[in-house]
Design a protein around this motif. Sequence first.
Motif, PDB file in Angstrom:
ATOM      1  N   PHE A 152       0.826  -1.210   0.000  1.00 33.40           N
ATOM      2  CA  PHE A 152       0.000   0.000   0.000  1.00 33.40           C
ATOM      3  C   PHE A 152       0.861   1.261   0.000  1.00 33.40           C
ATOM      4  N   ALA A 153       2.053   1.170   0.596  1.00 28.59           N
ATOM      5  CA  ALA A 153       2.937   2.340   0.606  1.00 28.59           C
ATOM      6  C   ALA A 153       3.545   2.599  -0.763  1.00 28.59           C
ATOM      7  N   LEU A 154       3.765   1.536  -1.540  1.00 23.99           N
ATOM      8  CA  LEU A 154       4.345   1.678  -2.880  1.00 23.99           C
ATOM      9  C   LEU A 154       3.221   1.835  -3.895  1.00 23.99           C
ATOM     10  N   PRO A 155       3.209   2.911  -4.682  1.00 23.06           N
ATOM     11  CA  PRO A 155       2.143   3.075  -5.687  1.00 23.06           C
ATOM     12  C   PRO A 155       2.103   1.871  -6.637  1.00 23.06           C
ATOM     13  N   SER A 156       0.919   1.261  -6.749  1.00 21.35           N
ATOM     14  CA  SER A 156       0.797   0.046  -7.560  1.00 21.35           C
ATOM     15  C   SER A 156       1.086   0.304  -9.032  1.00 21.35           C
ATOM     16  N   PHE A 157       0.750   1.507  -9.529  1.00 18.57           N
ATOM     17  CA  PHE A 157       1.027   1.806 -10.937  1.00 18.57           C
ATOM     18  C   PHE A 157       2.534   1.892 -11.177  1.00 18.57           C
ATOM     19  N   PHE A 158       3.265   2.469 -10.227  1.00 21.51           N
ATOM     20  CA  PHE A 158       4.713   2.534 -10.341  1.00 21.51           C
ATOM     21  C   PHE A 158       5.312   1.133 -10.315  1.00 21.51           C
ATOM     22  N   PHE A 159       4.785   0.265  -9.446  1.00 23.05           N
ATOM     23  CA  PHE A 159       5.232  -1.120  -9.386  1.00 23.05           C
ATOM     24  C   PHE A 159       4.954  -1.823 -10.710  1.00 23.05           C
ATOM     25  N   ALA A 160       3.776  -1.565 -11.296  1.00 23.10           N
ATOM     26  CA  ALA A 160       3.436  -2.168 -12.584  1.00 23.10           C
ATOM     27  C   ALA A 160       4.385  -1.707 -13.684  1.00 23.10           C
ATOM     28  N   LEU A 161       4.774  -0.436 -13.660  1.00 22.92           N
ATOM     29  CA  LEU A 161       5.738   0.068 -14.641  1.00 22.92           C
ATOM     30  C   LEU A 161       7.083  -0.651 -14.522  1.00 22.92           C
ATOM     31  N   ILE A 162       7.528  -0.863 -13.298  1.00 23.24           N
ATOM     32  CA  ILE A 162       8.787  -1.572 -13.090  1.00 23.24           C
ATOM     33  C   ILE A 162       8.708  -2.993 -13.641  1.00 23.24           C
ATOM     34  N   LEU A 163       7.597  -3.668 -13.369  1.00 25.22           N
ATOM     35  CA  LEU A 163       7.443  -5.037 -13.867  1.00 25.22           C
ATOM     36  C   LEU A 163       7.370  -5.076 -15.392  1.00 25.22           C
ATOM     37  N   MET A 164       6.728  -4.078 -15.999  1.00 19.16           N
ATOM     38  CA  MET A 164       6.662  -4.042 -17.455  1.00 19.16           C
ATOM     39  C   MET A 164       8.047  -3.843 -18.059  1.00 19.16           C
ATOM     40  N   VAL A 165       8.879  -3.035 -17.418  1.00 20.53           N
ATOM     41  CA  VAL A 165      10.254  -2.847 -17.903  1.00 20.53           C
ATOM     42  C   VAL A 165      11.027  -4.159 -17.813  1.00 20.53           C
ATOM     43  N   LEU A 166      10.805  -4.910 -16.734  1.00 23.34           N
ATOM     44  CA  LEU A 166      11.529  -6.157 -16.541  1.00 23.34           C
ATOM     45  C   LEU A 166      10.995  -7.280 -17.425  1.00 23.34           C
ATOM     46  N   LEU A 167       9.674  -7.343 -17.604  1.00 24.51           N
ATOM     47  CA  LEU A 167       9.055  -8.454 -18.323  1.00 24.51           C
ATOM     48  C   LEU A 167       8.904  -8.192 -19.812  1.00 24.51           C
ATOM     49  N   GLY A 168       8.883  -6.926 -20.225  1.00 27.43           N
ATOM     50  CA  GLY A 168       8.652  -6.600 -21.622  1.00 27.43           C
ATOM     51  C   GLY A 168       7.171  -6.403 -21.907  1.00 27.43           C
ATOM     52  N   LYS A 169       6.878  -6.015 -23.140  1.00 26.98           N
ATOM     53  CA  LYS A 169       5.503  -5.734 -23.527  1.00 26.98           C
ATOM     54  C   LYS A 169       4.787  -7.013 -23.955  1.00 26.98           C
ATOM     55  N   GLY A 170       3.450  -6.976 -23.875  1.00 26.05           N
ATOM     56  CA  GLY A 170       2.642  -8.115 -24.282  1.00 26.05           C
ATOM     57  C   GLY A 170       1.477  -8.326 -23.340  1.00 26.05           C
ATOM     58  N   ILE A 171       0.573  -9.204 -23.715  1.00 27.34           N
ATOM     59  CA  ILE A 171      -0.621  -9.453 -22.901  1.00 27.34           C
ATOM     60  C   ILE A 171      -0.251 -10.112 -21.578  1.00 27.34           C
ATOM     61  N   PHE A 172       0.536 -11.186 -21.622  1.00 27.13           N
ATOM     62  CA  PHE A 172       0.876 -11.896 -20.385  1.00 27.13           C
ATOM     63  C   PHE A 172       1.702 -11.034 -19.443  1.00 27.13           C
ATOM     64  N   PRO A 173       2.724 -10.300 -19.930  1.00 25.15           N
ATOM     65  CA  PRO A 173       3.429  -9.401 -19.005  1.00 25.15           C
ATOM     66  C   PRO A 173       2.520  -8.349 -18.378  1.00 25.15           C
ATOM     67  N   MET A 174       1.540  -7.835 -19.129  1.00 31.43           N
ATOM     68  CA  MET A 174       0.622  -6.855 -18.556  1.00 31.43           C
ATOM     69  C   MET A 174      -0.255  -7.487 -17.482  1.00 31.43           C
ATOM     70  N   ILE A 175      -0.667  -8.719 -17.689  1.00 27.46           N
ATOM     71  CA  ILE A 175      -1.468  -9.410 -16.677  1.00 27.46           C
ATOM     72  C   ILE A 175      -0.688  -9.528 -15.373  1.00 27.46           C
ATOM     73  N   LEU A 176       0.576  -9.928 -15.473  1.00 28.52           N
ATOM     74  CA  LEU A 176       1.397 -10.063 -14.272  1.00 28.52           C
ATOM     75  C   LEU A 176       1.707  -8.695 -13.660  1.00 28.52           C
ATOM     76  N   ALA A 177       2.018  -7.709 -14.516  1.00 31.17           N
ATOM     77  CA  ALA A 177       2.396  -6.392 -14.012  1.00 31.17           C
ATOM     78  C   ALA A 177       1.252  -5.721 -13.269  1.00 31.17           C
ATOM     79  N   ILE A 178       0.026  -5.917 -13.727  1.00 29.35           N
ATOM     80  CA  ILE A 178      -1.131  -5.309 -13.059  1.00 29.35           C
ATOM     81  C   ILE A 178      -1.625  -6.187 -11.919  1.00 29.35           C
ATOM     82  N   GLY A 179      -1.558  -7.509 -12.094  1.00 27.98           N
ATOM     83  CA  GLY A 179      -2.116  -8.416 -11.107  1.00 27.98           C
ATOM     84  C   GLY A 179      -1.274  -8.590  -9.863  1.00 27.98           C
TER      85      GLY A 179
END
Length: 296
Positions: free
Chosen positions: A138-165
């Motif tokens: 809750f202290a870490l903005p979830s959208f910022f966390f999702a951006l970090i995961l997208m940078v690490l995982l790359g673009k695509g449907i499955f990476p977006m599912i993980l980055a948001i989920g």
Amino acid sequence: MAIAVTQPQAPARRARRNSPMYRAWQRYRKNWFAVAGLIWVILFFIIGIIGPWIAPYSYTYADFLHMHSGPSWQHWFGTDTVGYDVFSQILYSIRYALEIALGATCVSFLIGVILGLWAGLAGGIIDIIVMRAVDFMFALPSFFFALILMVLLGKGIFPMILAIGVPGWAGYARLIRSLVLAMRNGEMVEAARALGASQWHIARKYMFPNVVGSMVVSLAFGIPYDLTAQAGLSIVGMGLNPPMPSFGNMLAQAGANILGFPWLLYFPAGVFAITLLSFLFVADGLQEAFNPKGGV
């Protein structure tokens, strides 16, 4: 001689009317906004399933002779700066939006339910660790966390599912834990524990059925958030790779062409806004139906 006619179905009918689901539906249907939202959500799901088959054009087809074309019989919602049909792009965007939002919601829900049940039932150091992890999320903005995961995982449907989920589990975990703590010392749970029932049996048999309503409400509120998150990722350039359409990509393009080609914004933004409002109306109706006294 009169013959008495019995109605053997009457007890079954009364039992059905007294069931929690039937009473919840009766409360839900009184909310006209929730009913209207449910109709749109059902239509949204149907379009998401059959959209690619009813789209007039493929999302990869560019009509170079009609670029920047306004709404017409050939292109109902006009075309964009490349010549893609906006109506077809919206139909495909609905499909991808549903895949990503539902997938991300399922990931968040599964992680949250498992950790919330574990923390609530185990207590002690397990509860402390899980709740400190919830505080961190809750202290870490979830959208910022999702951006970090997208940078690490790359673009695509499955990476977006993980980055948001993945960042979204904390709310579900805190909700489930609070519900479990409220029932952990109940008579039924204590009796089952005295008879030697395992923690998993207690959770599956006595706790999970009693928190279904609250979880359904929480899921209904989570889906529009995930829809917004994936649109936000696309707007900042971390969504689906073009030419794969998404509401975020369409809104980002429309923002740069709003003065000359307003239809690029009106149609996708209108569909997206109505969809978000419909999900919120449905969630509000479910909250009134399952929790008539208030609270999720």
